[in-house]
Design a protein around this motif. Structure first.
Motif, PDB file in Angstrom:
ATOM      1  N   MET B   1       0.800  -1.199  -0.085  1.00 36.28           N
ATOM      2  CA  MET B   1       0.031  -0.201   0.082  1.00 36.28           C
ATOM      3  C   MET B   1       0.729   1.065  -0.114  1.00 36.28           C
ATOM      4  O   MET B   1       1.838   1.294   0.631  1.00 36.28           O
ATOM      5  CB  MET B   1      -1.026   0.053   1.270  1.00 36.28           C
ATOM      6  N   LYS B   2       0.538   2.194  -0.885  1.00 38.57           N
ATOM      7  CA  LYS B   2       1.248   3.304  -0.886  1.00 38.57           C
ATOM      8  C   LYS B   2       0.433   4.538   0.142  1.00 38.57           C
ATOM      9  O   LYS B   2      -0.670   4.585   0.300  1.00 38.57           O
ATOM     10  CB  LYS B   2       1.190   3.940  -2.169  1.00 38.57           C
ATOM     11  N   ALA B   3       1.377   5.357   0.489  1.00 42.44           N
ATOM     12  CA  ALA B   3       0.713   6.668   1.393  1.00 42.44           C
ATOM     13  C   ALA B   3       1.066   7.836   0.601  1.00 42.44           C
ATOM     14  O   ALA B   3       2.118   8.079   0.078  1.00 42.44           O
ATOM     15  CB  ALA B   3       1.413   6.695   2.570  1.00 42.44           C
ATOM     16  N   LEU B   4       0.099   8.783   0.560  1.00 45.59           N
ATOM     17  CA  LEU B   4       0.341  10.000  -0.254  1.00 45.59           C
ATOM     18  C   LEU B   4       0.364  11.037   0.864  1.00 45.59           C
ATOM     19  O   LEU B   4      -0.716  10.904   1.699  1.00 45.59           O
ATOM     20  CB  LEU B   4      -0.579  10.495  -1.168  1.00 45.59           C
ATOM     21  N   VAL B   5       1.225  11.743   0.722  1.00 44.19           N
ATOM     22  CA  VAL B   5       1.336  12.786   2.074  1.00 44.19           C
ATOM     23  C   VAL B   5       1.488  14.224   1.492  1.00 44.19           C
ATOM     24  O   VAL B   5       2.778  14.608   0.955  1.00 44.19           O
ATOM     25  CB  VAL B   5       2.327  12.693   3.113  1.00 44.19           C
ATOM     26  N   PRO B   6       0.602  15.065   1.391  1.00 45.85           N
ATOM     27  CA  PRO B   6       0.677  16.281   1.028  1.00 45.85           C
ATOM     28  C   PRO B   6       1.488  17.384   2.008  1.00 45.85           C
ATOM     29  O   PRO B   6       1.046  17.262   3.355  1.00 45.85           O
ATOM     30  CB  PRO B   6      -0.860  17.129   0.626  1.00 45.85           C
ATOM     31  N   VAL B   7       2.294  18.316   1.694  1.00 41.58           N
ATOM     32  CA  VAL B   7       2.813  19.164   2.596  1.00 41.58           C
ATOM     33  C   VAL B   7       2.929  20.560   2.125  1.00 41.58           C
ATOM     34  O   VAL B   7       3.048  20.900   0.757  1.00 41.58           O
ATOM     35  CB  VAL B   7       4.511  18.634   2.693  1.00 41.58           C
ATOM     36  N   ALA B  52       6.977  -0.120   9.913  1.00 42.51           N
ATOM     37  CA  ALA B  52       6.304  -1.061  10.642  1.00 42.51           C
ATOM     38  C   ALA B  52       5.964  -2.051   9.449  1.00 42.51           C
ATOM     39  O   ALA B  52       5.177  -3.102   9.708  1.00 42.51           O
ATOM     40  CB  ALA B  52       5.156  -0.589  11.493  1.00 42.51           C
ATOM     41  N   GLY B  53       6.237  -1.780   8.493  1.00 44.71           N
ATOM     42  CA  GLY B  53       6.018  -2.827   7.372  1.00 44.71           C
ATOM     43  C   GLY B  53       4.778  -2.561   6.745  1.00 44.71           C
ATOM     44  O   GLY B  53       4.132  -3.580   5.870  1.00 44.71           O
TER      45      GLY B  53
END
Lengths: 309, 248
Positions: B1-7, B52-53
């Motif tokens: 699973m990917k995470a997208l993080v806007p900053v 945490a994988g």
């Protein structure tokens, strides 16, 4: 302009934050209310008695029970065909739902308004209250959250509005409520308390906070708040936090004990009518906003004060 | 699973903003800028989930001026894998930001999108919820705890009366509150490594999003200043004043 106010409630009691939001909405035009919940008949009854309002729409449905944004936003978006503006109290529930409604309507929300300057013009705080912006909307519909401390409360009694059921939208099936750990307290709620006694990092630990702050609050019948430093240090739970990222309060009397007065804390309480500060550091920034300051060791001064009251 | 993080690149939280004399806004010339603190918490949470994988890849995205590359590099140094800058000198409102993030999500296909609950410049507290509305995804706002459980995520939220826990199907949108975690400081080797990580630059036009503002700022002013009052000598005098006010 026809406005819709989202009623803050817990299915049993009408939330106080609703009343200030009604005042803000009444500056724009006719005020309708929406009560979305489950088994929330008593709330709808209470809402119908608020002075000066038109209709109360009630969506009483299992899908609305926990006011999940996924289920409530489509319901409100549907009601906006008949309303020009929707106003939410800037509670965590209001802040959670309102932008989702704005997205569904393709409008830019106006957050945390402090005043209504015209039909489409409002003031709002930016930079943690270090600046006040006056903004004008060009959107067809207005989606607004209202800072409760900036408006007088509408009269809770005196009205006799019609209550009309509206059909809830179905459960979106994407989210579910698991549990709530809500603080139970005999003390007044922070956002509606007339007097607040607030403690800072100088209280050292939770036992000291309990022994110094609580007896004074109990004597005064006051709500209890804390600075972010005190919350982060674990003296009290997060719902005690007063400040830009916590609760915004404006009681008659705010007593700050061992609070230095960081910008972020001042942003949450500087609209209090009278601010009293007790701090042993005479240069603490809290004294720049305090009406009455006492430079003293809180471990002596506060118990002395409590005993004398 | 990917995470997208806007900053977002904002005025540093230690800097006291100065309102411009002409009322046009806040003076940002020669002011220290940093990553929005809530976004830092979002990056940290994504990195912890990766450690945490539970997350395979972290993509960070910023919409802002060329200098926002520094903000993205800071996120890469914390542990994000790749970055995207949608470059514009305009001030972009949350609604337009959410529309661009939706387009980016269409390409990245994240299982989690983790955002700061609000930016400390405009204090809107809107983008995450708007993105969730536009994408018809569940939202866990003001998170103080995030637990991935297979294809669901359990989010503990900071609400007015205490805490509330909700369970969301993924993909899901999460916005961070202060107590979710304490962001790490990037180590020097990681800062060096971050310089070599991919950083792509695009423009709003590439996403076909209308960025014309819906709100017009008519004026920005200083808030009313509260005057300091009196200092009392001792507790007795304080009590006398409280009594005079009818409090005691």
């Amino acid at each position: 302009m026809k406005t819709l106010v989202y009623v803050a409630h817990d299915n049993v009691h009408l939330g106080d934050a609703t009343l200030a939001t009604v005042t803000a909405a009444s500056k724009l035009g006719e005020v309708h209310l929406l009560v979305a919940g489950a088994g929330c008949g008593a709330v709808a009854e209470a809402a119908s008695r608020i002075a000066g309002i038109g209709k109360v729409h009630v969506a009483d449905d299992a899908a609305c029970e926990h006011q999940l944004a996924e289920n409530i936003a489509p319901l409100i978006a549907g009601l906006m065909t008949d309303h020009d503006a929707v106003l939410f109290p800037a509670t965590t529930t209001g802040k959670n739902i309102a932008p989702r409604v704005a997205a569904l309507l393709d409008v830019m929300q106006i957050s945390d308004i402090l005043s209504v300057e015209g039909e489409r013009t409002f003031t709002r705080p930016i930079y943690a209250g270090n600046a006040i912006a006056t903004v004008e909307s060009s959107d067809a519909k207005l989606v607004i959250t209202v800072r409760g401390t900036a408006f007088d409360k509408a009269e809770a009694e005196g009205g006799a509005a019609e209550i009309a059921a509206v059909a809830s939208t179905d459960d979106a099936g994407k989210s579910s409520f698991v549990s709530a750990e809500l603080a139970k307290s005999e003390r007044p709620e922070l956002t509606s308390a007339k007097i607040i006694v607030s403690g800072g990092r100088a209280l050292k630990d939770s036992a000291t906070f309990e022994n110094i702050v609580m007896p004074l609050a109990d004597k005064l019948g006051a709500g209890v708040g804390a600075s972010r430093a005190a919350v982060d240090a674990g003296y009290v739970p997060n719902d005690y936090q007063v400040g830009q990222t916590g609760k915004i309060v404006a009681p008659e009397v705010y007593i700050a004990i061992g609070i230095s007065g960081a910008i972020q804390h001042l942003a949450g309480m500087k609209d209090s009518k009278t601010i009293i500060a007790i701090n042993k550091d005479e240069d603490a920034p809290i004294f720049q906003v305090a009406d009455i300051g006492l430079v003293a060791d809180l471990y002596q001064a506060v118990p002395e004060l409590t005993a004398a009251l | 699973m990917k995470a997208l993080v806007p900053v977002k690149r904002v005025i540093d939280y230690n800097v006291k903003p100065r309102v411009k004399a002409d009322g046009s806004g806040v003076d940002l010339a020669n002011v220290k800028m940093s990553m929005n603190p809530f976004d830092e918490i979002a990056v940290e949470e994504a990195v912890r989930l990766k450690e945490a994988g539970q997350i395979d890849e972290i993509v960070v995205v910023s919409i802002g001026p060329a200098k926002a590359q520094e903000t993205l590099r800071a996120a890469l140094a914390m542990g994000a894998d790749s970055a995207l800058l949608i470059e514009t000198e305009e001030a972009i409102e949350p609604l337009a930001v959410a529309k661009m993030l939706k387009a980016v999500s269409g390409e990245v296909e994240p299982g989690l999108i983790i955002l700061g609950k609000q930016a400390i410049d405009d204090d809107s507290n809107q983008t995450g919820q708007m993105l969730a509305g536009l994408m018809n995804l569940p939202q866990g706002t003001f998170a103080s705890k995030v637990e991935l459980e297979g294809d669901h995520v359990r989010v503990t939220r900071e609400v007015d009366g205490g805490l509330e826990t909700v369970r969301l199907s993924t993909p899901a949108i999460i916005t961070t509150d202060l107590r979710l975690n304490e962001p790490r400081y990037a180590s020097l080797p990681n800062i060096m490594k971050a310089k070599k990580k991919p950083l792509e630059i695009k423009t709003p036009a590439d996403y076909g999003v209308d960025i014309a503002p819906r709100l017009k700022t008519l004026n920005v002013s200083e808030p009313p200043v509260r005057q300091a009052g009196v200092k009392v000598a001792d507790v007795d005098e304080l009590i006398a004043r409280l009594k005079a006010m009818g409090v005691a």
